[in-house]
Design an enzyme around this catalytic site. Structure first.
Site, PDB file in Angstrom:
ATOM      1  N   TRP A 168     -14.550  21.086  11.760  1.00 28.43           N
ATOM      2  CA  TRP A 168     -13.753  19.861  10.479  1.00 28.43           C
ATOM      3  C   TRP A 168     -14.783  19.833   9.371  1.00 28.43           C
ATOM      4  O   TRP A 168     -16.177  19.401   9.731  1.00 28.43           O
ATOM      5  CB  TRP A 168     -13.848  18.395  11.799  1.00 28.43           C
ATOM      6  CG  TRP A 168     -12.849  18.778  12.586  1.00 28.43           C
ATOM      7  CD1 TRP A 168     -12.353  19.535  13.090  1.00 28.43           C
ATOM      8  CD2 TRP A 168     -12.440  16.950  12.620  1.00 28.43           C
ATOM      9  NE1 TRP A 168     -11.503  18.847  14.408  1.00 28.43           N
ATOM     10  CE2 TRP A 168     -11.132  17.283  14.045  1.00 28.43           C
ATOM     11  CE3 TRP A 168     -12.463  15.792  12.398  1.00 28.43           C
ATOM     12  CZ2 TRP A 168     -10.328  16.384  14.385  1.00 28.43           C
ATOM     13  CZ3 TRP A 168     -11.675  14.871  13.088  1.00 28.43           C
ATOM     14  CH2 TRP A 168     -10.463  15.020  13.785  1.00 28.43           C
ATOM     15  N   THR A 226       0.930  -1.393   0.698  1.00 30.25           N
ATOM     16  CA  THR A 226      -0.039   0.017  -0.084  1.00 30.25           C
ATOM     17  C   THR A 226       1.123   1.255   0.003  1.00 30.25           C
ATOM     18  O   THR A 226       2.117   1.266   0.750  1.00 30.25           O
ATOM     19  CB  THR A 226      -1.158   0.113   1.568  1.00 30.25           C
ATOM     20  OG1 THR A 226      -0.258   0.890   2.341  1.00 30.25           O
ATOM     21  CG2 THR A 226      -1.635  -1.476   1.013  1.00 30.25           C
ATOM     22  N   GLU A 232      -5.288  -3.344   3.425  1.00 32.80           N
ATOM     23  CA  GLU A 232      -5.197  -3.956   5.218  1.00 32.80           C
ATOM     24  C   GLU A 232      -6.566  -4.819   5.272  1.00 32.80           C
ATOM     25  O   GLU A 232      -6.747  -5.419   6.136  1.00 32.80           O
ATOM     26  CB  GLU A 232      -5.492  -3.074   5.770  1.00 32.80           C
ATOM     27  CG  GLU A 232      -3.508  -2.543   5.401  1.00 32.80           C
ATOM     28  CD  GLU A 232      -3.848  -0.557   5.000  1.00 32.80           C
ATOM     29  OE1 GLU A 232      -4.953  -0.718   4.627  1.00 32.80           O
ATOM     30  OE2 GLU A 232      -2.912   0.101   5.634  1.00 32.80           O
ATOM     31  N   LYS A 276      -9.371  21.028   8.732  1.00 29.98           N
ATOM     32  CA  LYS A 276      -9.714  21.796  10.093  1.00 29.98           C
ATOM     33  C   LYS A 276      -9.552  23.424   9.914  1.00 29.98           C
ATOM     34  O   LYS A 276      -8.840  23.942   9.758  1.00 29.98           O
ATOM     35  CB  LYS A 276      -8.321  21.131  11.180  1.00 29.98           C
ATOM     36  CG  LYS A 276      -9.174  19.748  11.202  1.00 29.98           C
ATOM     37  CD  LYS A 276      -7.557  19.034  11.551  1.00 29.98           C
ATOM     38  CE  LYS A 276      -8.098  17.710  11.329  1.00 29.98           C
ATOM     39  NZ  LYS A 276      -7.082  17.008  10.208  1.00 29.98           N
TER      40      LYS A 276
END
Ligand code: AMP
Length: 560
Positions: free
Chosen positions: A451, A189, A336, A446
């Site tokens: 957020w 990855t 994963e 941010k």
């Protein structure tokens, strides 16, 4: 430990290991005559596939491959890749699916790190291979894969050309049983920082993932994407999480399978038409490319079911594809995780809702599949409520998640902190169990103490008629911490500037769908948005580009 009843097996009882070889045998049982097709060059039926896998196993063994060795493949999507996905693990070796779109330095790093001993190289990559060969530390032998066997290619320590070797090998191979926890596949990855990390999956994990995917995609009524009568064509490269594991599923079920080689949008459309493909999977940008292909114009793609994963599926793409006859379904996973974790599913309650609500749930990451456990946690690992509003990091458990990173125990321990796999994604979970991915933790913007999800902003911006493609990132700002910045590709004959974009977003702010801080004060109009090796928006590159453009006050910036 609980005191449970464990009965020792009867003498002679067969202890059935979950091995990849079991998946190969069943396809032919259902449909002997169904074909495996490679471009417009080759087609053969399931008994031939089984035979060719045995031949390849003999070729590899004769070349010196032993159980536990790692055998790497550098190829585009092909029948050869499919054969390797079976034969290499079936002799107890590990297949390393090399991401051929990485830089030569990264490919070299992954090959040395994975300790590849044998490499099968497509003739298109011979130049690349020759350049890195002097620096490879573990490779002993190479095999040539080619569509044009009459042309010679120079590879160091070459055993021979694939087709010739297969033709000369025996079609019988006695595949032995071994521990189902043996590693079968590995690949790398590419994170945002540092070197690529190697994930790995065992036979047991891949068999369970195959069963899991077939259940999620084949047995859940609101999804029903995949059955034995479907015609499968991957549009996610086989080097990326083994094409999401679908070649194993398709083979187990005996589907007709179409492998397109190197992806070329025009050719993909042609193959879709010719072979009557009904099921595919890809990331959003690839579908966009396909829909924009010349040959796709005016085409009704009716009957094509496509799973979209790897990035958020936005409403505009969902509607555009629907208007072209394509049924899109969102799914979620990562390198994963095998990869499949969840898939959009509409329960009775949602099915009874309006068309608009149904679409909302068809584009979310969906419901975790059977055997998958999902939760959200705060920065300290405390579990957060599944109320559809509270955001936290998505953590997972399933039988098919990588159990670490190869030779990187520290990174593996971070991945598995607290006994859950940490996805690095911010999500909400609702009372129906639906996962809604809000953003990558590192991509959340941010600004002014708020957020903002870059995915939300991309979704709303993409609804503007002038916008063909969009990427949003947070750029450092001395006053606000970060400010959102949008990169736009405009449709031909349209225009848009930062001011018009603000006007487009204002109603969403007024309706409370968007924070007022989310309106970008600067945008860039570009002809192309940088993509990663697997076709996702390359936000790392985009941030670097923007910093450079801002420093040079580039002409394609538009400011409020
Ligand atoms: P990769 O390891 O390259 O396959 O990337 C996995 C990442 O892709 C995930 O961690 C998510 O950030 C993103 N991703 C995958 N599926 C979805 C989805 N359905 N919605 C939003 N993001 C997704």
């Amino acid at each position: 430990m609980l005191q449970t009843r464990v009965i020792p097996p009867a003498e002679g009882a067969y202890q059935y290991p979950l091995l990849i070889k079991r998946l190969l045998m069943s396809g032919a049982r259902y449909e002997k005559t169904r074909e495996i097709i490679y471009r417009d060059q080759l087609r053969y039926s399931y008994p031939t596939l089984i035979e060719r896998v045995a031949r390849l196993a003999n070729v590899l063994s004769a070349a010196g491959v032993k159980s536990g060795d790692t055998v790497a493949v550098m190829d585009w999507d092909s029948h050869r890749y499919l054969e390797c996905m079976f034969a290499i693990p079936m002799i107890g070796a590990v297949i390393h699916t090399i991401n051929v779109r990485l830089s030569p330095e990264q490919i070299l790093y992954t090959m040395n790190h994975a300790e590849d001993r044998f490499v099968l190289v497509n003739s298109e990559f011979v130049g690349l291979y020759q350049a890195i060969a002097p620096h490879l530390t573990t490779v002993e032998k190479t095999l040539l894969l080619t569509d044009a066997p009459e042309k010679t290619a120079e590879l160091p320590n070459l055993v021979g050309e694939y087709e010739q070797l297969l033709a000369a090998a025996s079609a019988q191979y006695d595949f032995a049983d071994f521990d189902e926890n043996s590693v079968a596949t590995t690949f790398y990855t590419t994170g945002t920082t540092g070197n690529p990390k190697g994930v790995y999956f065992t036979h047991r994990q891949l068999v369970l993932h195959t069963m899991g995917v077939s259940t999620i995609m084949g047995a859940i009524d609101s999804v029903r994407l995949l059955g034995t009568n479907d015609v499968y064509m991957p549009i996610t490269p086989m080097f990326h999480v083994h094409a999401w594991g679908l070649p194993y599923v398709a083979t187990m079920l005996g589907l007709k399978q179409v492998y397109p080689g190197r992806y070329d949008p025009e050719f993909l459309v042609e193959l879709w038409r010719k072979e009557k493909v009904t099921f595919s999977h890809c990331v959003p940008t690839i579908l966009q490319m396909l829909l924009n292909a010349k040959g796709a114009q005016g085409t009704d793609f009716g009957g094509w079911k496509i799973v979209i994963g790897g990035s958020a599926l936005n409403r505009t793409l969902y509607e555009t594809a629907k208007a072209r006859g394509i049924q899109l379904t969102a799914a979620y996973g990562m390198s994963e995780t095998g990869p499949l974790v969840s898939c959009a599913h509409l329960n009775d309650e949602l099915m009874a809702g309006s068309e608009d609500e149904r679409t909302t749930y068809r584009i979310k990451a969906g419901v975790p599949g059977p055997l998958v456990e999902a939760a959200i946690v705060d920065a300290d690992g405390n579990f957060l409520p599944a109320d559809g509003e509270t955001q936290g990091e998505l953590v997972l458990r399933a039988p098919w998640l990588t159990e670490g990173y190869f030779n990187e125990p520290q990174k593996g321990a971070e991945l598995w902190a607290g006994g859950w796999l940490h996805t690095g994604d911010v999500a909400t979970l609702d009372s129906m169990g639906v996962i809604d991915i809000r953003d990558r933790i590192k991509d959340v913007i941010k600004t002014g103490g708020e957020w903002i999800s870059s995915l939300d902003l991309e979704d709303l911006i993409s609804r503007h008629v002038a916008v063909r493609e969009v990427a949003v990132v947070g750029i450092a700002d001395p006053q606000w911490g970060e400010r959102p910045f949008a990169l736009l590709v405009i449709r031909e004959g349209h225009e848009i500037g930062a001011r018009e974009l603000k006007e487009h977003l204002k109603p969403f702010v007024e309706l409370g769908h968007l924070s007022k801080w989310a309106i970008p004060s600067q945008i860039a109009l570009v002809t192309e948005i940088p993509k990663t090796s697997v076709g996702k928006l390359d936000k790392k590159r985009i941030r670097l580009d923007i910093t450079e453009w801002q420093a040079t006050n580039s002409t394609f910036l538009s400011t409020l």
